[in-house]
Write an enzyme that holds these catalytic residues in place. Structure first.
Site, PDB file in Angstrom:
ATOM      1  N   GLU A   1       5.936   7.961   0.660  1.00  0.00           N
ATOM      2  CA  GLU A   1       6.365   8.990  -0.294  1.00  0.00           C
ATOM      3  C   GLU A   1       6.554  10.347   0.375  1.00  0.00           C
ATOM      4  O   GLU A   1       7.451  11.104   0.016  1.00  0.00           O
ATOM      5  CB  GLU A   1       5.366   9.100  -1.455  1.00  0.00           C
ATOM      6  CG  GLU A   1       5.427   7.947  -2.450  1.00  0.00           C
ATOM      7  CD  GLU A   1       4.766   6.671  -1.959  1.00  0.00           C
ATOM      8  OE1 GLU A   1       4.105   6.713  -0.893  1.00  0.00           O
ATOM      9  OE2 GLU A   1       4.909   5.631  -2.631  1.00  0.00           O
TER      10      GLU A   1
ATOM     11  N   GLN B   1       7.972   5.004  -7.313  1.00  0.00           N
ATOM     12  CA  GLN B   1       7.808   3.758  -8.068  1.00  0.00           C
ATOM     13  C   GLN B   1       6.947   4.008  -9.311  1.00  0.00           C
ATOM     14  O   GLN B   1       7.230   3.483 -10.374  1.00  0.00           O
ATOM     15  CB  GLN B   1       7.199   2.689  -7.175  1.00  0.00           C
ATOM     16  CG  GLN B   1       7.449   1.293  -7.712  1.00  0.00           C
ATOM     17  CD  GLN B   1       7.512   0.255  -6.608  1.00  0.00           C
ATOM     18  OE1 GLN B   1       6.493  -0.054  -5.991  1.00  0.00           O
ATOM     19  NE2 GLN B   1       8.687  -0.292  -6.352  1.00  0.00           N
ATOM     20  N   PHE B   2       5.926   4.826  -9.163  1.00  0.00           N
ATOM     21  CA  PHE B   2       5.132   5.326 -10.285  1.00  0.00           C
ATOM     22  C   PHE B   2       4.832   6.796  -9.990  1.00  0.00           C
ATOM     23  O   PHE B   2       4.614   7.152  -8.834  1.00  0.00           O
ATOM     24  CB  PHE B   2       3.803   4.568 -10.416  1.00  0.00           C
ATOM     25  CG  PHE B   2       3.945   3.173 -10.981  1.00  0.00           C
ATOM     26  CD1 PHE B   2       3.669   2.918 -12.320  1.00  0.00           C
ATOM     27  CD2 PHE B   2       4.367   2.127 -10.171  1.00  0.00           C
ATOM     28  CE1 PHE B   2       3.808   1.627 -12.836  1.00  0.00           C
ATOM     29  CE2 PHE B   2       4.506   0.839 -10.683  1.00  0.00           C
ATOM     30  CZ  PHE B   2       4.229   0.591 -12.018  1.00  0.00           C
ATOM     31  N   ALA B   3       4.785   7.595 -11.048  1.00  0.00           N
ATOM     32  CA  ALA B   3       4.480   9.020 -10.862  1.00  0.00           C
ATOM     33  C   ALA B   3       3.210   9.199 -10.040  1.00  0.00           C
ATOM     34  O   ALA B   3       3.118  10.102  -9.206  1.00  0.00           O
ATOM     35  CB  ALA B   3       4.308   9.697 -12.221  1.00  0.00           C
ATOM     36  N   ASP B   4       2.246   8.313 -10.290  1.00  0.00           N
ATOM     37  CA  ASP B   4       0.949   8.410  -9.614  1.00  0.00           C
ATOM     38  C   ASP B   4       1.089   8.496  -8.097  1.00  0.00           C
ATOM     39  O   ASP B   4       0.307   9.159  -7.429  1.00  0.00           O
ATOM     40  CB  ASP B   4       0.084   7.188  -9.967  1.00  0.00           C
ATOM     41  CG  ASP B   4       0.088   6.882 -11.464  1.00  0.00           C
ATOM     42  OD1 ASP B   4       1.190   6.843 -12.042  1.00  0.00           O
ATOM     43  OD2 ASP B   4      -0.984   6.685 -12.041  1.00  0.00           O
ATOM     44  N   PHE B   5       2.094   7.797  -7.548  1.00  0.00           N
ATOM     45  CA  PHE B   5       2.228   7.763  -6.087  1.00  0.00           C
ATOM     46  C   PHE B   5       2.928   9.003  -5.542  1.00  0.00           C
ATOM     47  O   PHE B   5       2.986   9.205  -4.331  1.00  0.00           O
ATOM     48  CB  PHE B   5       2.947   6.483  -5.652  1.00  0.00           C
ATOM     49  CG  PHE B   5       2.262   5.257  -6.182  1.00  0.00           C
ATOM     50  CD1 PHE B   5       0.895   5.106  -6.016  1.00  0.00           C
ATOM     51  CD2 PHE B   5       2.953   4.294  -6.890  1.00  0.00           C
ATOM     52  CE1 PHE B   5       0.232   4.000  -6.535  1.00  0.00           C
ATOM     53  CE2 PHE B   5       2.297   3.192  -7.412  1.00  0.00           C
ATOM     54  CZ  PHE B   5       0.939   3.037  -7.238  1.00  0.00           C
TER      55      PHE B   5
ATOM     56  N   HIS C   1      -1.640   3.801 -12.465  1.00  0.00           N
ATOM     57  CA  HIS C   1      -0.256   3.510 -12.867  1.00  0.00           C
ATOM     58  C   HIS C   1       0.038   4.126 -14.233  1.00  0.00           C
ATOM     59  O   HIS C   1       0.839   3.598 -14.984  1.00  0.00           O
ATOM     60  CB  HIS C   1      -0.006   1.999 -12.931  1.00  0.00           C
ATOM     61  CG  HIS C   1       0.004   1.321 -11.594  1.00  0.00           C
ATOM     62  ND1 HIS C   1      -1.133   1.066 -10.876  1.00  0.00           N
ATOM     63  CD2 HIS C   1       1.033   0.850 -10.842  1.00  0.00           C
ATOM     64  CE1 HIS C   1      -0.826   0.454  -9.747  1.00  0.00           C
ATOM     65  NE2 HIS C   1       0.488   0.319  -9.691  1.00  0.00           N
TER      66      HIS C   1
END
Ligand SMILES: Cc1ncc(C[n+]2csc(CCOP(=O)(O)OP(=O)(O)O)c2C)c(N)n1
Ligand SMILES: [Mg+2]
Lengths: 345, 323
Positions: free
Chosen positions: B60, B82-86, B127
């Site tokens: 990222e 892929q997910f905001a979290d990442f 996630h």
């Protein structure tokens, strides 16, 4: 043994002479410019830190002269020589250190944080390792636009190779097969941290293997070796042979910044071959091989000192940034600025 | 036969539109090329636009740095997290590289970072996160939070056209929950909030998925005789304070609802602005409702209670209405 490395072995004699002299002059200019910044720092004329490239000039200049103006360059804190060789005017450097409103960063950022992104000269952010992937993006964009034959160089230190950003970006460049040259100045310390607390591999060049990136090692106290190895790596990248990692061995011949007396640098290193001053080594080499003479060196030195003094005198008369005239907008789409923050007070 | 367009279809269509109209646009993210993205937001785009959609390594930080470099060269990258979290792994490049570039150098940084965000049950702590607040905190970023299919489409198109870094928060729950009959041909510009429902008794300010919960709560309250106005912020940065203030001027009461954590944040910002600039408009203390101050839980029972529910919104609204 060092003698042997020092002998020119490649190319026609005149080409070798010219390339050495060109690189040497940038080394000298960088050293004298750094000396001036150190002096200004000691007299309290500079806000914030001063970071010198003393001992790293041969490596940095060799990289700078290997790049074309159309290439991409992301230098780091000890790259005054490479910056000058890539085309940065002394005036830009002085303006940035003195915070002139006319400088490349207009007083919004200072010292070594300077560049002109539109000219392929990327201004570092402080976060180590973060510039490599930006160079990747520029190189990718040029390929996307069908521009070929260019190279992007990113510089960093031994300490910065421990960052996740370094790993991500080198791997990314390898996956994309970009014409990237990463130059690591392994100067034995990251601030005060010695290399045995930084990494556990035999040589940082070993890291290239893991990424599928060609690795090169060079003695950075030796300008001839730097021109050959760094120039060779740049040529490899330019020829389409993918990313190149150059690991250069040297010793930082100054504090981390001018605030730091570096009393932690061990005498054994200072007295070793790594502790040689690349500028002195290069000067002796030029004289010994009659590439130039002492009188010419003295002229270059005094001319450069005059140029630097004039730049400083000029910048000291230039306007400082005016907080009341400042456009306090962090975005270019001004219509999207917040209107209810206490911005304009 | 009316075709149904979902929120995620709208996001795909907006990207197709941008790729078609602007040769400077490309997409870079994990699994976005042949696979079409973890949520299928880029389905078939690699096939329809050869050489414009690229899989990235799981990096990222380098993905965002790469986008900044491409933007410096005049391209308009869309990065899919892929997910905001990442995106926290790319946080440094977003907030220190992308967000400072224009201010430091005068060179704009037109990148769009798409964050599939927000809770769906079963997502768990890593996630499900809502990160609009932390990005909005940084100068130099635009943060968008579309609540409808139409806005998902038009705001993403506008995001790509904006000359500054845009954090595009697309809600995973809305992806397949919301449907529309057709894509919009015109839209409110970014920076303008929308009155999602008119009412005279209370203003509920919400954004993204919480707009739907606020509208449902408003329906419930209508059966009790309360007419609730719902303001959809659409963009949390810039935040359309004028529209909020005008609504509060009509209703005199304010509840602000957000799915992110309660400490600071968008809801706190709205309340602070209304309290300091519109104190005289209020006839009750303004309130806010957020998720609980814990990581987002996995089990549906816990998850549903962690974020504000329709019931919780309605209950909070009743308390203000009866005060
Ligand atoms: C990510 C990050 N962490 C910490 C720092 C603070 N810092 C600035 S320079 C430096 C040492 C860098 O050492 P090295 O990479 O070896 O470069 P050198 O100074 O030796 O040229 C540190 C720790 C930083 N700038 N960025
Ligand atoms: Mg070092």
């Amino acid at each position: 043994m060092l003698q042997a490395v020092n002998e020119p072995r490649v190319g026609a004699a005149e080409v070798v002479r010219e390339s050495h002299l060109a690189a040497f002059r940038f080394m000298l200019r960088a050293r004298l410019l750094d000396d001036k910044f150190a002096a200004l720092y000691r007299t309290g004329k500079i806000h914030g830190g001063v970071f010198l490239g003393r001992g790293q000039e041969a490596l940095s200049a060799a990289l700078g002269v290997s790049l074309k103006k159309t290439d991409v360059f992301a230098p780091l804190i000890r790259d005054a020589a490479g910056r000058l060789a890539f085309g940065e005017p002394i005036l830009d450097a002085v303006r940035n250190y003195l915070g002139s409103a006319l400088g490349p960063m207009r007083g919004r950022d200072g010292n070594v944080h300077r560049g002109r992104p539109r000219d392929g000269y990327l201004p570092m952010i402080s976060h180590l390792g973060a510039m490599i992937s930006v160079v990747n993006g520029v190189l990718f964009a040029r390929r996307f636009k069908n521009i070929s034959g260019m190279v992007g160089a990113a510089c960093l230190g031994d300490g910065a190779t421990s960052t996740g950003a370094f790993h991500e970006a080198l791997n990314q460049a390898a996956v994309e097969k970009l014409p990237l040259v990463v130059v690591v100045a392994d100067n034995q310390y990251a601030y005060s941290t010695p290399t045995d607390r930084q990494f556990a591999c035999e040589s940082l060049a070993d890291k290239g293997v893991g990424y599928g990136v060609a690795s090169h090692t060079v003695d950075a106290t030796d300008l001839t070796a730097c021109l050959k190895i760094v120039g060779g790596a740049v040529a490899q990248a330019r020829a389409g042979n993918g990313p190149q990692l150059v690991v250069a061995k040297l010793l930082r011949l100054c504090g981390h910044g001018e605030h730091d007396d570096a009393n932690y640098i061990i005498p054994e290193l200072k007295n070793s071959a790594l502790g040689r001053d690349c500028l002195k080594v290069a000067e002796e080499f030029l004289l010994r091989n009659k590439f130039t003479d002492a009188a010419q060196l003295a002229v270059w030195r005094s001319e450069t000192i005059r140029e630097i003094e004039e730049a400083v005198a000029q910048v000291q008369r230039e306007p400082a940034p005016d907080p009341y005239a400042e456009n306090w907008s962090a975005i270019s789409s001004e219509h999207l600025n917040e209107t209810h923050l206490e911005n304009g007070h | 036969m009316a075709t149904e367009i979902t929120y995620i279809d709208a996001i795909r269509e907006a990207q197709a539109h941008a790729l078609r109209d602007d040769p400077r646009v490309f997409i870079y993210g994990q699994d976005v090329a042949a696979f079409g993205g973890a949520f299928k937001a880029t389905k078939n785009l690699a096939k329809e636009f050869p050489g414009r959609v690229f899989d990235s390594p799981i990096s990222e930080d380098a993905m965002v740095g790469f986008a900044v470099g491409a933007a410096i060269e005049g391209l308009r990258p869309i990065i899919e997290m892929q997910f905001a979290d990442f995106s926290t792994v790319g946080f440094n490049q977003i907030v220190n590289q992308a967000a400072t570039l224009f201010w430091r150098t005068g060179v704009p940084c037109p990148i769009t970072v798409r964050l599939p965000f927000g809770g769906t049950s079963g997502g768990g702590p890593f996630h499900s996160q809502s990160l609009e607040t932390i990005y909005a905190h940084y100068p130099g970023l635009i943060v968008l939070t579309p609540a409808t299919v139409e806005d998902a489409y038009s705001m993403l198109l506008e995001a790509v056209a904006i000359d500054d870094p845009v954090i595009f928060c697309e809600h995973k729950f809305l992806y397949r929950h919301l449907k529309a009959e057709k894509l919009p041909t015109e839209a409110l510009p970014v920076g303008k909030a929308r009155i999602a429902r008119v009412g005279r008794d209370l203003t509920i300010v919400a954004y993204s998925a919480m707009v739907q919960d606020a509208l449902e709560a408003a329906n419930e309250l209508l059966t009790e005789g309360w007419e609730v106005e719902v303001v959809d912020l659409r963009s949390v940065k810039p935040l359309d304070t004028d529209t909020v203030m005008a609504s509060v001027a009509r209703t005199g009461k304010l509840l602000c609802v957000g799915e992110s954590w309660p400490w600071g944040g968008v809801t706190a910002e709205v309340i602070a602005r209304v309290a300091s600039e519109g104190y005289g408009l209020l006839d009750a203390p303004p309130q806010r409702l957020n998720a609980k101050d814990t990581p987002v839980p996995y089990h549906p029972n816990l998850w549903a209670a962690h974020r504000p529910t329709v019931r919780a919104v309605a209950a909070a609204a009743r308390k203000i209405l009866r005060s």
